[in-house]
Structure formats: structure tokens, C-alpha cells
Design a protein around this motif. Structure first.
Motif, PDB file in Angstrom:
ATOM      1  N   SER A   9      -3.252  -5.573  -4.633  1.00  0.00           N
ATOM      2  CA  SER A   9      -3.447  -4.288  -3.961  1.00  0.00           C
ATOM      3  C   SER A   9      -4.867  -3.752  -4.013  1.00  0.00           C
ATOM      4  O   SER A   9      -5.169  -2.756  -3.366  1.00  0.00           O
ATOM      5  CB  SER A   9      -2.499  -3.249  -4.561  1.00  0.00           C
ATOM      6  OG  SER A   9      -2.796  -3.041  -5.928  1.00  0.00           O
ATOM      7  N   SER A  10      -5.764  -4.386  -4.772  1.00  0.00           N
ATOM      8  CA  SER A  10      -7.130  -3.892  -4.906  1.00  0.00           C
ATOM      9  C   SER A  10      -8.081  -5.076  -5.079  1.00  0.00           C
ATOM     10  O   SER A  10      -7.744  -6.057  -5.746  1.00  0.00           O
ATOM     11  CB  SER A  10      -7.212  -2.958  -6.118  1.00  0.00           C
ATOM     12  OG  SER A  10      -8.514  -2.478  -6.284  1.00  0.00           O
ATOM     13  N   TRP A  11      -9.276  -4.958  -4.495  1.00  0.00           N
ATOM     14  CA  TRP A  11     -10.244  -6.048  -4.526  1.00  0.00           C
ATOM     15  C   TRP A  11     -11.624  -5.541  -4.949  1.00  0.00           C
ATOM     16  O   TRP A  11     -12.576  -5.544  -4.161  1.00  0.00           O
ATOM     17  CB  TRP A  11     -10.333  -6.705  -3.141  1.00  0.00           C
ATOM     18  CG  TRP A  11      -9.115  -7.479  -2.780  1.00  0.00           C
ATOM     19  CD1 TRP A  11      -8.927  -8.817  -2.924  1.00  0.00           C
ATOM     20  CD2 TRP A  11      -7.896  -6.974  -2.227  1.00  0.00           C
ATOM     21  NE1 TRP A  11      -7.673  -9.174  -2.501  1.00  0.00           N
ATOM     22  CE2 TRP A  11      -7.016  -8.060  -2.072  1.00  0.00           C
ATOM     23  CE3 TRP A  11      -7.460  -5.707  -1.855  1.00  0.00           C
ATOM     24  CZ2 TRP A  11      -5.734  -7.918  -1.553  1.00  0.00           C
ATOM     25  CZ3 TRP A  11      -6.177  -5.566  -1.356  1.00  0.00           C
ATOM     26  CH2 TRP A  11      -5.331  -6.665  -1.200  1.00  0.00           C
ATOM     27  N   PRO A  12     -11.802  -5.131  -6.210  1.00  0.00           N
ATOM     28  CA  PRO A  12     -13.102  -4.625  -6.667  1.00  0.00           C
ATOM     29  C   PRO A  12     -14.200  -5.683  -6.608  1.00  0.00           C
ATOM     30  O   PRO A  12     -15.385  -5.343  -6.449  1.00  0.00           O
ATOM     31  CB  PRO A  12     -12.841  -4.169  -8.106  1.00  0.00           C
ATOM     32  CG  PRO A  12     -11.595  -4.860  -8.524  1.00  0.00           C
ATOM     33  CD  PRO A  12     -10.793  -5.086  -7.275  1.00  0.00           C
ATOM     34  N   GLU A  13     -13.821  -6.942  -6.692  1.00  0.00           N
ATOM     35  CA  GLU A  13     -14.807  -8.023  -6.651  1.00  0.00           C
ATOM     36  C   GLU A  13     -15.476  -8.157  -5.284  1.00  0.00           C
ATOM     37  O   GLU A  13     -16.507  -8.831  -5.150  1.00  0.00           O
ATOM     38  CB  GLU A  13     -14.159  -9.355  -7.061  1.00  0.00           C
ATOM     39  CG  GLU A  13     -13.156  -9.919  -6.075  1.00  0.00           C
ATOM     40  CD  GLU A  13     -11.733  -9.362  -6.189  1.00  0.00           C
ATOM     41  OE1 GLU A  13     -10.842  -9.952  -5.552  1.00  0.00           O
ATOM     42  OE2 GLU A  13     -11.509  -8.351  -6.884  1.00  0.00           O
ATOM     43  N   LEU A  14     -14.927  -7.505  -4.256  1.00  0.00           N
ATOM     44  CA  LEU A  14     -15.497  -7.611  -2.902  1.00  0.00           C
ATOM     45  C   LEU A  14     -16.500  -6.512  -2.579  1.00  0.00           C
ATOM     46  O   LEU A  14     -17.116  -6.535  -1.509  1.00  0.00           O
ATOM     47  CB  LEU A  14     -14.368  -7.613  -1.868  1.00  0.00           C
ATOM     48  CG  LEU A  14     -13.422  -8.814  -1.974  1.00  0.00           C
ATOM     49  CD1 LEU A  14     -12.310  -8.694  -0.945  1.00  0.00           C
ATOM     50  CD2 LEU A  14     -14.169 -10.125  -1.828  1.00  0.00           C
ATOM     51  N   LEU A  15     -16.690  -5.585  -3.497  1.00  0.00           N
ATOM     52  CA  LEU A  15     -17.689  -4.527  -3.297  1.00  0.00           C
ATOM     53  C   LEU A  15     -19.059  -5.167  -3.128  1.00  0.00           C
ATOM     54  O   LEU A  15     -19.420  -6.097  -3.866  1.00  0.00           O
ATOM     55  CB  LEU A  15     -17.684  -3.582  -4.499  1.00  0.00           C
ATOM     56  CG  LEU A  15     -18.484  -2.304  -4.367  1.00  0.00           C
ATOM     57  CD1 LEU A  15     -17.948  -1.439  -3.231  1.00  0.00           C
ATOM     58  CD2 LEU A  15     -18.436  -1.527  -5.670  1.00  0.00           C
ATOM     59  N   GLU A  16     -19.799  -4.736  -2.128  1.00  0.00           N
ATOM     60  CA  GLU A  16     -21.152  -5.203  -1.805  1.00  0.00           C
ATOM     61  C   GLU A  16     -21.193  -6.617  -1.226  1.00  0.00           C
ATOM     62  O   GLU A  16     -22.224  -7.273  -1.249  1.00  0.00           O
ATOM     63  CB  GLU A  16     -22.081  -5.069  -3.008  1.00  0.00           C
ATOM     64  CG  GLU A  16     -22.233  -3.625  -3.459  1.00  0.00           C
ATOM     65  CD  GLU A  16     -23.198  -3.448  -4.618  1.00  0.00           C
ATOM     66  OE1 GLU A  16     -23.712  -4.460  -5.145  1.00  0.00           O
ATOM     67  OE2 GLU A  16     -23.439  -2.300  -4.995  1.00  0.00           O
ATOM     68  N   THR A  17     -20.052  -7.094  -0.692  1.00  0.00           N
ATOM     69  CA  THR A  17     -20.040  -8.371   0.013  1.00  0.00           C
ATOM     70  C   THR A  17     -20.008  -8.096   1.517  1.00  0.00           C
ATOM     71  O   THR A  17     -19.876  -6.951   1.946  1.00  0.00           O
ATOM     72  CB  THR A  17     -18.805  -9.221  -0.379  1.00  0.00           C
ATOM     73  OG1 THR A  17     -17.615  -8.539   0.024  1.00  0.00           O
ATOM     74  CG2 THR A  17     -18.782  -9.499  -1.870  1.00  0.00           C
ATOM     75  N   GLN A  18     -20.118  -9.124   2.329  1.00  0.00           N
ATOM     76  CA  GLN A  18     -20.040  -8.974   3.781  1.00  0.00           C
ATOM     77  C   GLN A  18     -18.613  -8.585   4.178  1.00  0.00           C
ATOM     78  O   GLN A  18     -17.639  -9.162   3.683  1.00  0.00           O
ATOM     79  CB  GLN A  18     -20.417 -10.283   4.482  1.00  0.00           C
ATOM     80  CG  GLN A  18     -21.890 -10.552   4.526  1.00  0.00           C
ATOM     81  CD  GLN A  18     -22.620  -9.586   5.453  1.00  0.00           C
ATOM     82  OE1 GLN A  18     -22.079  -9.105   6.447  1.00  0.00           O
ATOM     83  NE2 GLN A  18     -23.868  -9.298   5.128  1.00  0.00           N
ATOM     84  N   GLY A  19     -18.488  -7.611   5.071  1.00  0.00           N
ATOM     85  CA  GLY A  19     -17.189  -7.110   5.494  1.00  0.00           C
ATOM     86  C   GLY A  19     -16.279  -8.174   6.065  1.00  0.00           C
ATOM     87  O   GLY A  19     -15.076  -8.195   5.776  1.00  0.00           O
TER      88      GLY A  19
END
Length: 70
Positions: A9-19
């Protein structure tokens, strides 16, 4: 509310990656959701859906918020 939804339900590891990469990763890791890329400052629906993840990006297409179900 996200805990009521099935799958990741959450993906903090994707912060600051390409959308685009983030959206593909989200849909691969939880096939029950649709990841929707949204430009910061845009208006979106305020209702909660277990099948939706907003992927907030800046003008450069970089994820600016932790994507979560909702």
C-alpha cells in the motif's frame, strides 16, 4: 485506511525517482491498483479508493510524495 486494502500500500523507496518508472513499479508490485501520474498542483478527487495510487511528480517528472493507496 490503506491497511484495509489488499497488497502493498505504500512505496517510500520510489520518492525522487522518475514518475513513469514509479508507476510501472507500483502496478507490478500490486496488480490490484492503477498508478496515476499527477503533476504537483493539480486537482484530484478526494475520495479514497483501494484501486488507485496517485504518483505526484514535479515538472521534471520526479516523484515528490511517497506514493500510497488512496
Amino acid at each position: 485506511m490503506a491497511s484495509e486494502c489488499a497488497g502493498k500500500s505504500s512505496w517510500p523507496e520510489l520518492l525522487e525517482t522518475q514518475g513513469e518508472v514509479a508507476a510501472a513499479t507500483i502496478e507490478r508490485e500490486n496488480p490490484l491498483v492503477t498508478a496515476i501520474i499527477v503533476l504537483e498542483g493539480s486537482l484530484v478527487s478526494g475520495d479514497f479508493l483501494c484501486t488507485r495510487v496517485w504518483v505526484w511528480v514535479n515538472k521534471s517528472g520526479i516523484v515528490t510524495r511517497v506514493p500510497t493507496i488512496g
